[in-house]
Design a protein around this motif. Structure first.
Motif, PDB file in Angstrom:
ATOM      1  N   LYS A  67      33.709   6.898   3.287  1.00 23.76           N
ATOM      2  CA  LYS A  67      34.283   5.684   3.886  1.00 23.76           C
ATOM      3  C   LYS A  67      35.659   5.984   4.486  1.00 23.76           C
ATOM      4  CE  LYS A  67      31.800   2.381   1.077  1.00 23.76           C
ATOM      5  NZ  LYS A  67      31.844   1.360   0.052  1.00 23.76           N
ATOM      6  N   ARG A  68      36.447   6.802   3.792  1.00 25.94           N
ATOM      7  CA  ARG A  68      37.768   7.189   4.285  1.00 25.94           C
ATOM      8  C   ARG A  68      37.636   7.984   5.588  1.00 25.94           C
ATOM      9  NH1 ARG A  68      40.272  11.658   4.275  1.00 25.94           N
ATOM     10  NH2 ARG A  68      38.891  12.649   2.792  1.00 25.94           N
ATOM     11  N   LYS A 112      31.921   2.908  12.634  1.00 25.74           N
ATOM     12  CA  LYS A 112      31.318   1.842  11.839  1.00 25.74           C
ATOM     13  C   LYS A 112      30.240   2.460  10.965  1.00 25.74           C
ATOM     14  CE  LYS A 112      31.964  -1.745  15.274  1.00 25.74           C
ATOM     15  NZ  LYS A 112      31.307  -2.699  16.168  1.00 25.74           N
ATOM     16  N   GLN A 113      30.122   1.979   9.743  1.00 25.70           N
ATOM     17  CA  GLN A 113      29.057   2.429   8.855  1.00 25.70           C
ATOM     18  C   GLN A 113      27.987   1.348   8.804  1.00 25.70           C
ATOM     19  OE1 GLN A 113      31.559   3.635   5.342  1.00 25.70           O
ATOM     20  NE2 GLN A 113      29.959   5.183   5.255  1.00 25.70           N
ATOM     21  N   ARG A 114      26.761   1.725   9.106  1.00 23.48           N
ATOM     22  CA  ARG A 114      25.646   0.794   9.060  1.00 23.48           C
ATOM     23  C   ARG A 114      24.625   1.332   8.075  1.00 23.48           C
ATOM     24  NH1 ARG A 114      23.487  -0.076  14.796  1.00 23.48           N
ATOM     25  NH2 ARG A 114      22.365  -1.710  13.718  1.00 23.48           N
ATOM     26  N   CYS A 115      24.069   0.437   7.261  1.00 23.03           N
ATOM     27  CA  CYS A 115      23.101   0.839   6.250  1.00 23.03           C
ATOM     28  C   CYS A 115      21.802   0.069   6.422  1.00 23.03           C
ATOM     29  CB  CYS A 115      23.647   0.572   4.852  1.00 23.03           C
ATOM     30  SG  CYS A 115      25.132   1.496   4.477  1.00 23.03           S
ATOM     31  N   LEU A 166      30.051  16.402   6.888  1.00 25.72           N
ATOM     32  CA  LEU A 166      30.349  15.330   7.845  1.00 25.72           C
ATOM     33  C   LEU A 166      31.596  15.666   8.655  1.00 25.72           C
ATOM     34  CD1 LEU A 166      29.897  12.521   9.059  1.00 25.72           C
ATOM     35  CD2 LEU A 166      31.169  11.579   7.100  1.00 25.72           C
ATOM     36  N   MET A 167      32.636  16.140   7.994  1.00 26.06           N
ATOM     37  CA  MET A 167      33.859  16.529   8.701  1.00 26.06           C
ATOM     38  C   MET A 167      33.576  17.664   9.685  1.00 26.06           C
ATOM     39  SD  MET A 167      36.579  14.775   8.229  1.00 26.06           S
ATOM     40  CE  MET A 167      37.839  15.892   8.778  1.00 26.06           C
ATOM     41  N   ASP A 168      32.772  18.645   9.275  1.00 25.22           N
ATOM     42  CA  ASP A 168      32.408  19.750  10.178  1.00 25.22           C
ATOM     43  C   ASP A 168      31.704  19.212  11.420  1.00 25.22           C
ATOM     44  OD1 ASP A 168      33.458  21.547   8.372  1.00 25.22           O
ATOM     45  OD2 ASP A 168      31.508  22.185   7.574  1.00 25.22           O
TER      46      ASP A 168
END
Length: 83
Positions: free
Chosen positions: A44-45, A53-56, A17-19
């Motif tokens: 989350k951090r 925003k995190q959507r599930c 994800l960071m990459d």
């Protein structure tokens, strides 16, 4: 646009994800299916750091997660190319 990143294990997800974020930039929101690796404290951090925003989606509701359908299309097309 679909970006594909190879991983050997699910525990590599935060690093991948960071990459992605460093290479492509941060989207406004990240959609997931609530998989454990996508809902971890580390992810989350990272999302907070990049103001995402995190959507599930709800369990067993793949139609709520657009990228999930695109992944299925990609798999289908790759199978056609390989076989």
């Amino acid at each position: 646009m679909i970006n594909v990143f190879g991983v050997h294990s699910k525990s590599e997800f935060p690093e991948v994800l960071m990459d992605f974020l460093m290479e492509r930039g941060a989207p406004h929101a990240a959609m997931s299916d609530s998989a454990n690796e996508e809902a971890s404290v580390e992810v989350k951090r990272i999302c907070r750091k990049f103001q995402m925003k995190q959507r599930c989606s709800e369990p067993h509701k793949q139609n709520q997660n657009g990228p999930e359908g695109e992944i299925q299309n990609l798999k289908r097309d790759l199978i056609k190319l390989c076989f």
